[in-house]
Write a protein that holds these residues in place. Structure first.
Motif, PDB file in Angstrom:
ATOM      1  N   LEU A  18      78.343  33.488  99.090  1.00  0.00           N
ATOM      2  CA  LEU A  18      79.513  33.369  98.209  1.00  0.00           C
ATOM      3  C   LEU A  18      80.506  32.286  98.625  1.00  0.00           C
ATOM      4  O   LEU A  18      81.525  32.120  97.957  1.00  0.00           O
ATOM      5  CB  LEU A  18      80.260  34.716  98.175  1.00  0.00           C
ATOM      6  N   ASP A  20      80.607  28.955  98.723  1.00  0.00           N
ATOM      7  CA  ASP A  20      80.796  27.631  98.115  1.00  0.00           C
ATOM      8  C   ASP A  20      82.001  27.682  97.186  1.00  0.00           C
ATOM      9  O   ASP A  20      82.541  28.738  96.894  1.00  0.00           O
ATOM     10  CB  ASP A  20      79.536  27.192  97.366  1.00  0.00           C
ATOM     11  N   SER A  23      81.013  29.834  93.335  1.00  0.00           N
ATOM     12  CA  SER A  23      80.342  31.122  93.078  1.00  0.00           C
ATOM     13  C   SER A  23      81.315  32.242  92.735  1.00  0.00           C
ATOM     14  O   SER A  23      81.117  32.958  91.747  1.00  0.00           O
ATOM     15  CB  SER A  23      79.467  31.515  94.264  1.00  0.00           C
ATOM     16  N   ARG A  57      74.919  26.845  90.164  1.00  0.00           N
ATOM     17  CA  ARG A  57      75.488  28.073  90.727  1.00  0.00           C
ATOM     18  C   ARG A  57      74.958  29.305  89.995  1.00  0.00           C
ATOM     19  O   ARG A  57      74.677  30.323  90.630  1.00  0.00           O
ATOM     20  CB  ARG A  57      77.017  28.060  90.689  1.00  0.00           C
ATOM     21  N   ARG A  60      71.573  29.915  91.414  1.00  0.00           N
ATOM     22  CA  ARG A  60      71.679  30.491  92.761  1.00  0.00           C
ATOM     23  C   ARG A  60      72.112  31.960  92.718  1.00  0.00           C
ATOM     24  O   ARG A  60      71.559  32.792  93.426  1.00  0.00           O
ATOM     25  CB  ARG A  60      72.708  29.725  93.602  1.00  0.00           C
ATOM     26  N   LEU A  61      73.129  32.237  91.905  1.00  0.00           N
ATOM     27  CA  LEU A  61      73.616  33.617  91.799  1.00  0.00           C
ATOM     28  C   LEU A  61      72.538  34.540  91.242  1.00  0.00           C
ATOM     29  O   LEU A  61      72.422  35.693  91.652  1.00  0.00           O
ATOM     30  CB  LEU A  61      74.882  33.673  90.939  1.00  0.00           C
ATOM     31  N   SER A  87      77.462  42.358  92.600  1.00  0.00           N
ATOM     32  CA  SER A  87      78.637  41.564  92.218  1.00  0.00           C
ATOM     33  C   SER A  87      79.760  42.461  91.692  1.00  0.00           C
ATOM     34  O   SER A  87      80.939  42.175  91.927  1.00  0.00           O
ATOM     35  CB  SER A  87      78.283  40.469  91.214  1.00  0.00           C
TER      36      SER A  87
END
Length: 164
Positions: A18, A20, A23, A57, A60-61, A87
């Motif tokens: 988380l 970056d 995100s 992103r 990636r998430l 999340s």
């Protein structure tokens, strides 16, 4: 199992997922803005995220299990993004980050009002909000007659916008 050469520290590992610039902002926009489509996330970003960064992103998430994607039943060429349980469990973290930011950084009133409400509401409100997010994103019904935390947060934000 920790990869060789990596720290097994939970803070370090969380930051690898988380830490970056974008995100948590994307998760915030999905959580507090109910932005579920790529275009909504792109065009309604207060911070002005670039489309290639948003795409990266979201990918990636999704890979890390924080966001899921599915075909949007209302439009054949769109996908709808949803928060996953990991999340959704970031609500208390977001509440604490917002509270810290309000105390120590030059925030604007209209963007800080939701953080203030979450801080004042504490863990009970966070749980209600997480239940509401589970209903919105995971189709898990919440208790009948529950007040919408999302609506309260939105109303407070809109009231601040009208003040200016």
């Amino acid at each position: 199992m920790v990869e060789q050469g990596r720290s097994g520290c939970p803070i370090n590992l969380s930051l690898e997922v988380l830490g970056d610039k974008w995100s948590l902002v994307i998760i915030r926009d999905m959580m507090f803005g109910n932005r579920r489509h790529f275009r909504e996330l792109l065009h309604n970003s207060e911070e002005g995220i670039a489309s290639n960064i948003l795409s990266d992103r979201l990918h990636r998430l999704t890979e890390r299990g924080l966001v899921s994607r599915a075909p949007d039943p209302s439009h054949k060429q769109k996908v709808i993004y949803s928060l996953t349980e990991p999340s959704i469990q970031l609500v208390p973290v977001m509440a604490h980050l917002g509270a810290w930011g309000r105390r120590h950084l030059p925030v604007t009133r209209e963007l800080a009002v939701r953080a203030e409400l979450l801080e004042r509401g504490g863990p009970e409100l966070w749980e209600q909000f997480m239940d509401e997010l589970r209903e919105q994103h995971l189709d898990i019904p919440r208790a009948a007659g529950s007040e919408s935390v999302f609506a309260r947060l939105r109303a407070a934000y809109e009231a601040e916008l009208l003040r200016d």
